[in-house]
Design an enzyme around this catalytic site. Structure first.
Site, PDB file in Angstrom:
ATOM      1  N   HIS A  25     -26.024 -20.536  40.876  1.00 30.33           N
ATOM      2  CA  HIS A  25     -26.415 -21.117  39.467  1.00 30.33           C
ATOM      3  C   HIS A  25     -27.706 -21.836  39.643  1.00 30.33           C
ATOM      4  O   HIS A  25     -27.873 -22.778  38.702  1.00 30.33           O
ATOM      5  CB  HIS A  25     -25.185 -21.777  38.829  1.00 30.33           C
ATOM      6  CG  HIS A  25     -23.908 -21.135  39.156  1.00 30.33           C
ATOM      7  ND1 HIS A  25     -23.508 -19.982  38.140  1.00 30.33           N
ATOM      8  CD2 HIS A  25     -22.768 -21.227  39.903  1.00 30.33           C
ATOM      9  CE1 HIS A  25     -22.473 -19.670  38.701  1.00 30.33           C
ATOM     10  NE2 HIS A  25     -21.974 -20.508  39.638  1.00 30.33           N
ATOM     11  N   SER A  39     -56.094 -23.000  38.812  1.00 34.43           N
ATOM     12  CA  SER A  39     -56.070 -23.293  37.533  1.00 34.43           C
ATOM     13  C   SER A  39     -57.464 -23.353  37.152  1.00 34.43           C
ATOM     14  O   SER A  39     -58.121 -24.285  37.931  1.00 34.43           O
ATOM     15  CB  SER A  39     -55.119 -24.392  37.089  1.00 34.43           C
ATOM     16  OG  SER A  39     -55.291 -24.716  35.820  1.00 34.43           O
TER      17      SER A  39
END
Length: 478
Positions: A151, A281
Site C-alpha cells: 500500500h 526542467s
C-alpha cells in the site's frame, strides 16, 4: 517534409529495424514474394506457369515503382490490383499468371501474418536484452536490504535485487506469451474469396490433393509449417487481437517497472540514468525528472488502449468478411508494435545504467526498522522472564509515542530509546540495537534471487544468446 504530420513513433521513438518491418518496401516486396511463391507452387503442381515466368517475377521483387502504383490505384481504386499491374509492367512474360486464382487477402493477410511474426521476434530479443540487464542488476544487489512496501506503506524488508526479480518475472511471462504467439501463427494460405478454395479447385480441375498441396508449398517457401485450417476470405481477426493483447502485457510489465522506479526516484533511492548535460526542467535547474520512465508509462498507456481496437474489429466482422477492419488494422497493429519497440528501447537504456543510492536506502531503513524489530525484541524479553501480553501492550504504547514524534514533531524514531528506558524489558540499548541488523529481516531474499537467476533466467539468456551479442546501452532518438 516538415509541413505535414508525422507520427512521433516514427520520428522520435521506434527503432529503424521495427520501422522497416512496417514500411512500404517490406510490405510490397513481401506481396511480390507471395506472388512468386504462388506461381512456383502452381508450376510445380502442373499449371501452365513456366520457369521463365517465375524467374522474371523473382528478378523484380524489390524494384517497386511507387509512383506508377499510386497512378494505378487512383484509376482502379484497388491497392492490390494497382500493384499487380505495376509488377506486370516489369514482368511482361509473367503478367498473365500473376495472382492466378488468388484474392486480395492472399497477399494482404499472409503479409500481415509474416510481418507480425518478424516483429514479434524483434520484441522477443529486446525483452531478452532487458532481462540480461536486470539479471546483472539483481545479482549485484541480491543482498542489499531495502524497505518493502505494501500500500506504499513501509512493510517488511526485502532486497533491491529481490525487487528486480519481480520486474523480471513479469517480463518472463511476456516472453513466454510471445514465444507461444510466434510458434502458433499460421498463414492464411490460398483460401480464395470466401475461404472455399473454389477458384483453385477449378484451376486444378477438381483435384483436391493439389489444392491442399498448393498451400503447403506456399507456406514452406514463406517459412511456415502450417496454414489456418478453415477461414472466410480473411484469417480470423482474433489473431490480431491475441497478438496485441500480448503486446499489451509487455506494456503492463514495463509500466509497472517504470512506475516503481518513479516512486523510488521520488525517495532518492534509485534513479534512471541522467546525462551530464541533461536538463530536468526548463524552470528548475536542480531537477532530475524521471522522464524516461514517464515516457514508458505514457507509451504503455497507448498500447493498452490500442489493444481494444482489434478486439472490437474481431467481434464485428460479418460472415466471411467485411472491409471495416482494413483502415483500423493499418493503424492499430503497426502502431502497437512501434510503441512497444520504443518502450523496450527505453527499458533497455534505463536498466543499463540504474543509479542506486545505498546510503539513502539505509537511512530509510533505519527510520522504520525499530518498528519492524519490535516483535523480535518482545520475544527476547519473554525469554528473559517477561510476560508476552504485558510486553506487547508496552510496545504498542511506546510505538504510538514514537510515531507521534516522527509524524507530528518531525523528530527521529526514538522507539529503541523508549524501550531501553522501560524496566519491564530489562534490556540495554546495546542489546536492543543488536536487533537492528537489516539483513536479519530480509528472509530468503538473497537465496531467492540466486535461485531465480540460475533456474529461470540463465536458460533464457543461453537460449537467446545471439540476441545478446554486442549488446550495449540503447541510444534513444530523443
Amino acid at each position: 517534409m516538415k509541413n505535414v504530420y508525422e507520427s512521433p513513433l516514427s520520428s522520435r521513438y521506434a527503432s529503424d529495424e521495427m520501422l522497416y518491418i512496417f514500411s512500404p518496401d517490406k510490405k510490397f516486396s513481401t506481396w511480390r514474394r507471395l506472388w512468386v511463391a504462388l506461381a512456383r507452387a502452381e508450376m510445380t503442381l502442373g499449371l501452365p506457369v513456366t520457369k521463365e515466368q517465375v524467374a522474371e517475377l523473382e528478378a523484380h521483387i524489390t524494384d517497386i515503382d511507387y509512383e506508377k502504383a499510386a497512378q494505378y490505384e487512383k484509376e482502379l481504386r484497388h491497392d492490390v490490383m494497382a500493384h499487380v499491374h505495376t509488377y506486370g509492367d516489369l514482368c511482361p512474360k509473367a503478367t498473365p499468371i500473376i495472382h492466378l486464382g488468388a484474392t486480395s487477402c492472399y497477399v494482404g493477410d499472409n503479409t500481415d501474418i509474416i510481418l507480425m511474426k518478424e516483429a514479434l521476434a524483434i520484441v522477443r530479443d529486446k525483452i531478452v536484452r532487458v532481462l540480461a540487464n536486470l539479471a546483472n542488476f539483481a545479482g549485484t544487489y541480491r543482498a542489499l536490504p531495502t524497505l518493502g512496501f505494501t500500500h506504499f506503506q513501509a512493510a517488511q524488508l526485502t532486497t533491491v535485487g529481490k525487487r528486480a526479480t519481480l520486474w523480471m518475472n513479469e517480463l518472463l511471462m511476456d516472453l513466454q506469451e510471445i514465444e507461444y504467439r510466434i510458434d502458433h501463427l499460421q498463414l492464411l494460405g490460398s483460401k480464395g474469396t470466401t475461404g472455399t478454395q473454389a477458384s483453385f479447385l477449378e484451376l486444378f480441375e477438381g483435384d483436391h490433393k493439389k489444392v491442399k498441396k498448393l498451400e503447403t508449398l506456399i507456406a514452406k517457401e514463406m517459412g511456415f509449417d502450417r496454414v489456418v485450417p478453415v477461414s472466410g476470405q480473411t484469417y480470423s481477426r482474433k489473431v490480431d487481437s491475441a497478438v496485441l493483447n500480448t503486446l499489451s502485457g509487455v506494456a503492463q510489465s514495463a509500466s509497472k517497472f517504470a512506475t516503481d522506479l518513479r516512486l523510488l526516484a521520488h525517495m532518492k533511492e534509485i534513479e534512471e540514468p541522467f546525462e551530464a548535460k541533461q536538463i530536468g526542467s526548463s524552470a528548475m535547474p536542480y531537477k532530475r525528472n524521471p522522464m524516461r520512465c514517464e515516457r514508458i508509462c505514457a507509451l504503455a498507456r497507448y498500447v493498452m488502449a490500442d489493444a481494444m481496437n482489434p478486439a472490437v474489429t474481431a467481434a464485428t466482422q460479418w460472415f466471411e468478411r467485411t472491409l471495416d477492419d482494413s483502415a483500423n488494422k493499418r493503424l492499430s497493429v503497426p502502431e502497437a508494435f512501434l510503441a512497444i519497440d520504443a518502450i523496450l528501447n527505453i527499458y533497455q537504456n534505463i536498466t543499463s545504467g540504474l543509479v542506486v543510492h545505498e546510503k539513502v536506502i539505509s537511512k530509510h531503513i533505519q527510520e522504520e526498522l525499530p518498528f519492524m524489530a519490535s516483535e523480535n525484541i518482545m520475544m527476547d524479553a519473554v525469554k528473559r522472564g517477561g510476560s508476552r501480553q504485558e510486553l506487547h501492550e508496552r510496545i504498542r504504547v511506546h510505538s504510538l509515542e514514537a510515531g507521534r514524534n516522527v509524524k507530528d514533531l518531525g523528530l527521529p524514531n526514538n522507539l529503541i530509546d523508549l524501550i531501553a528506558e522501560d524496566p519491564l524489558f530489562g534490556m540495554s540499548r546495546e542489546e536492543l540495537t543488536a536487533h537492528l541488523e537489516p539483513s536479519s529481516y530480509t528472509g530468503r531474499c538473497p537465496e531467492q534471487v540466486s535461485e531465480f537467476l540460475a533456474e529461470e533466467i540463465a536458460p533464457v539468456l543461453e537460449k537467446y544468446e545471439s540476441a545478446l551479442k554486442g549488446m550495449q546501452a540503447t541510444e534513444l532518438k530523443v
